[in-house]
Design a protein around this motif. Structure first.
Motif, PDB file in Angstrom:
ATOM      1  N   ASP A 150     -34.460  47.027  45.548  1.00  0.00           N
ATOM      2  CA  ASP A 150     -34.537  47.782  46.792  1.00  0.00           C
ATOM      3  C   ASP A 150     -33.224  47.683  47.555  1.00  0.00           C
ATOM      4  OD1 ASP A 150     -35.377  49.219  48.916  1.00  0.00           O
ATOM      5  OD2 ASP A 150     -36.705  47.664  49.743  1.00  0.00           O
ATOM      6  N   THR A 159     -38.085  51.795  44.470  1.00  0.00           N
ATOM      7  CA  THR A 159     -39.012  51.938  45.602  1.00  0.00           C
ATOM      8  C   THR A 159     -39.324  53.403  45.912  1.00  0.00           C
ATOM      9  OG1 THR A 159     -37.023  51.503  46.887  1.00  0.00           O
ATOM     10  CG2 THR A 159     -38.690  49.788  46.897  1.00  0.00           C
ATOM     11  N   GLY A 164     -42.772  52.468  43.282  1.00  0.00           N
ATOM     12  CA  GLY A 164     -42.934  52.165  44.702  1.00  0.00           C
ATOM     13  C   GLY A 164     -42.656  50.733  45.143  1.00  0.00           C
ATOM     14  N   ARG A 165     -41.958  49.945  44.346  1.00  0.00           N
ATOM     15  CA  ARG A 165     -41.683  48.581  44.817  1.00  0.00           C
ATOM     16  C   ARG A 165     -40.410  48.032  44.177  1.00  0.00           C
ATOM     17  NH1 ARG A 165     -45.414  48.427  40.596  1.00  0.00           N
ATOM     18  NH2 ARG A 165     -45.550  46.413  39.543  1.00  0.00           N
ATOM     19  N   ASP A 166     -39.993  46.875  44.706  1.00  0.00           N
ATOM     20  CA  ASP A 166     -38.779  46.223  44.218  1.00  0.00           C
ATOM     21  C   ASP A 166     -39.123  45.457  42.941  1.00  0.00           C
ATOM     22  OD1 ASP A 166     -36.651  44.442  43.734  1.00  0.00           O
ATOM     23  OD2 ASP A 166     -36.115  44.391  45.863  1.00  0.00           O
ATOM     24  N   GLU A 170     -39.903  41.029  41.807  1.00  0.00           N
ATOM     25  CA  GLU A 170     -41.035  40.508  41.033  1.00  0.00           C
ATOM     26  C   GLU A 170     -40.564  39.764  39.785  1.00  0.00           C
ATOM     27  OE1 GLU A 170     -44.040  43.498  40.344  1.00  0.00           O
ATOM     28  OE2 GLU A 170     -43.851  44.211  42.411  1.00  0.00           O
TER      29      GLU A 170
END
Ligand code: GLC
Length: 490
Positions: A150, A159, A164-166, A170
Motif C-alpha cells: 500500500d 489495495t 483490496g488490501r496490502d 500480510e
C-alpha cells in the motif's frame, strides 16, 4: 565506551583534535586539525545509531563489515523466493509485457481482475518452514510497476484491485510469525511510471512505440518516486532483513539510481539490512575484479548469480570469499505459468543446495503462486520432498560451508562446520567409498539421517593409498537423493 564518551574524549584533546568524519558510515577518516578548526561530524545521528548498534563495526573495513552483517545469512543458507503479481493472470511469466510489447492500457484488465481469493501467506510460510527454508524474499514491485504493497505514492497497487488490501503486510507478518526472516524484492525498473525511459530502452514494452519517441521523461521524478517507495518499505513493515533490488543494465546502473544516496537512506533506517548487488551490474559466474574494501559504498552485501552456480564460489580481487546466493527457479519461470512440465526433481534441487553450500554460497528457490494466491501443487510436492531430506540432514547445510583442504570428491561433495565434515554421497560407485586425506583424522562416523554408526573397511588396494580411508555403505544408497555421512574430525 558509549558514543557520548567517545565523542567527549575526541573533543577534549587540547592541541590537536582527531576529527572523525563518518563518511557514509563505512570508513572513518582520521584527520588532524588545529584547535581553531571546526569539528565536523557528518550526520551525528547516523553515526550514533551505528555506533550503539554494532560498536565493533565502527572500526571495521567494508569487507569485515559485510562479513559481520551477513553472518545469519551465511549460516541459514536456504531461502524462498516468491514472484507474484498481476502477471499471474496472463500466466506467461512476469516479463509478459516486454516480449509482447503490451501497453499499460492493455495490461489494465489484469489489474482490474486481480482477486486472489486463496491468498494466505500463513500457508506459504508453513510450506517454506517445512522445506527447511530460513528466509524469504517476495516481490513488492516487479518490472511491471504493480505494487503489492500500500504505497502512498501510487494508485497502481493491490489495495485498488479487487484484492483490496496490502498483501506485503500480510506476507511479512505471516513469515515472521513462523520465525522466517523477511526480505523484499523491489524492481528498479518500472514499466508503468511515465518518467521511466520508454522509447529506445533495451527492454521496455514501449521501446519501439513511436508515440513515446518525443516524450520528455523527467527521470529525477522517477528517482524520487523509487526512493520514496523504498523508504515506505523500510519504515512501514518493521525490520526487513533483506533488500533485493533488481536489476541494472546498460547505462541504467550505479549512480543513475542515485545508489549511494539510496543505500545511505536504507541504512539510516535499518543499519543491519542485507542488500543484494543489483544496483550495479550483476556478475554471476566469475570472481570480482574489485576489492570489497574499496568498492563503492552501495556494493552489495552478497552477489546474486541467477540460474547458475559459480564454478568455484566467488571471491573478491584480494581472493577473499564473498557471500553469494544463487537464485534458482523450480520450473523455467519466476512468475506463474500453468504448464505442468519443466519442473526440477527434488533430488536435483537438493544437490544444487549442497553444491552452493560446498562453495560457501546460499540458494534461494523460487515459487510463482497463481492468480488465486496458491503455490502450484507441483512446487509444493518438490518442497515437501526437500523438507523430508532437510529434516534428516539439515545439520550438513545450516552453519556449513566449504570443506577447506578437501577437494571435491568423485562420489559427491563435502560440506563442513568446524570439526564436522559432511560427505554427501551422490554416487555409490562399485565398492567402498574412498575418502582421501582422512586417514588418522576421523574420530567417528555416522549416517546423518538416523545417527547410526558407519564402519570402515580395508580393501586389499588400500595399501596403494595410505592417506585414504574407506567407508562401507550398504547395498545401494540409503538415500538416493543424497546420503550424508557425518565425520567428527580429531
Ligand atoms: C531477473 C528477471 C526477473 C527475476 C529476477 C530474479 O533479472 O528480470 O524477472 O525477477 O531476475 O533473479
Amino acid at each position: 565506551m558509549t558514543f557520548e564518551n567517545f565523542f567527549e574524549i575526541m573533543t577534549k584533546k587540547p592541541v590537536f583534535f582527531r576529527i572523525f568524519i563518518l563518511c557514509n558510515k563505512k570508513t572513518i577518516k582520521v584527520l588532524k586539525f588545529k584547535v581553531s578548526d571546526v569539528i565536523i561530524v557528518v550526520d551525528k545521528q547516523i553515526s550514533e545509531k551505528i555506533f550503539n548498534n554494532k560498536r565493533e563495526r565502527f572500526f571495521m573495513s567494508m569487507y569485515e563489515e559485510k562479513t559481520a552483517r551477513t553472518e545469519w545469512f551465511r549460516n541459514d543458507r536456504f531461502g524462498m523466493f516468491i514472484h507474484w503479481g498481476i502477471y499471474s493472470i496472463p500466466a506467461r511469466g512476469e516479463w509478459v509485457r516486454s516480449p509482447e510489447k503490451m501497453s499499460v492500457e492493455e495490461y489494465q484488465k489484469y489489474f482490474d481482475a486481480f482477486d486472489p481469493k486463496y491468498y494466505d501467506p500463513k500457508k506459504w510460510a508453513k510450506i517454506a518452514k517445512n522445506a527447511g527454508m530460513k528466509y524469504a524474499v517476495m516481490t513488492a514491485k516487479h518490472h511491471d510497476g504493480f505494487c503489492l504493497f500500500d504505497s502512498k505514492l501510487t494508485d497502481y497497487k493491490a489495495t485498488n484491485t479487487p484484492a483490496g488490501r496490502d498483501l506485503i503486510k500480510e506476507y511479512v507478518e505471516a513469515f515472521r510469525a513462523e520465525g522466517i526472516k523477511v526480505g523484499i524484492y523491489y524492481s528498479l525498473i518500472d514499466w508503468h511510471h511515465d518518467d521511466y525511459p520508454h522509447y529506445g530502452d533495451a527492454i521496455h514494452p514501449m521501446r519501439e512505440n513511436e508515440e513515446w519517441k518525443d516524450y520528455k521523461h523527467n527521470f529525477s521524478n522517477y528517482i524520487e518516486y523509487m526512493h520514496g517507495q523504498v523508504r515506505e518499505l523500510m519504515t512501514n513493515y518493521g525490520k526487513i532483513d533483506i533488500m533485493w533490488f533488481d536489476f541494472s543494465y546498460d547505462e541504467m546502473r550505479d549512480e543513475k539510481w542515485e545508489a549511494t544516496k539510496l543505500v545511505k537512506m536504507i541504512r539510516s533506517i535499518n543499519p543491519d539490512i542485507i542488500i543484494d548487488d543489483r544496483l550495479s551490474m550483476a556478475v554471476s559466474n566469475g570472481n570480482m575484479s574489485f576489492d570489497y574494501d574499496t568498492a563503492p559504498y552501495y556494493t552489495g552485501d552478497f552477489k546474486s548469480p541467477e540460474q547458475v552456480i559459480p564454478v568455484n564460489g566467488l571471491k573478491d580481487a584480494k581472493g577473499r570469499a564473498i557471500p553469494w546466493e544463487a537464485c534458482i527457479t523450480l520450473n523455467n519461470n519466476w512468475g506463474y505459468v500453468p504448464q505442468k512440465t519443466g519442473y526440477k526433481k527434488s533430488k536435483d534441487v537438493i544437490r544444487m543446495l549442497v553444491e552452493c553450500v560446498s562453495k560457501n554460497g546460499n540458494m534461494i528457490l523460487n515459487v510463482g503462486p497463481n492468480a488465486k494466491g496458491e503455490i502450484p501443487k507441483e512446487s509444493i510436492k518438490i518442497l515437501e520432498e526437500i523438507g523430508e531430506w532437510m529434516h534428516e540432514n539439515d545439520e550438513s547445510i545450516y552453519g556449513c560451508g566449504q570443506a577447506v583442504g578437501f577437494d571435491k570428491p568423485e562420489w559427491g561433495r563435502y560440506t563442513m562446520n568446524g570439526k564436522k565434515l559432511y560427505a554427501h554421497v551422490f554416487d555409490r560407485g562399485i565398492s567402498s567409498i574412498m575418502l582421501d586425506g582422512l586417514k588418522g583424522k576421523v574420530k567417528s562416523a555416522r549416517l546423518l539421517s538416523d545417527y547410526s554408526e558407519m564402519q570402515f573397511s580395508e580393501p586389499f588396494f588400500s595399501k596403494n593409498n595410505p592417506t585414504a580411508i574407506y567407508l562401507n555403505i550398504p547395498e545401494g544408497l540409503p538415500d538416493e537423493k543424497d546420503t550424508v555421512v557425518e565425520f567428527e574430525l580429531n
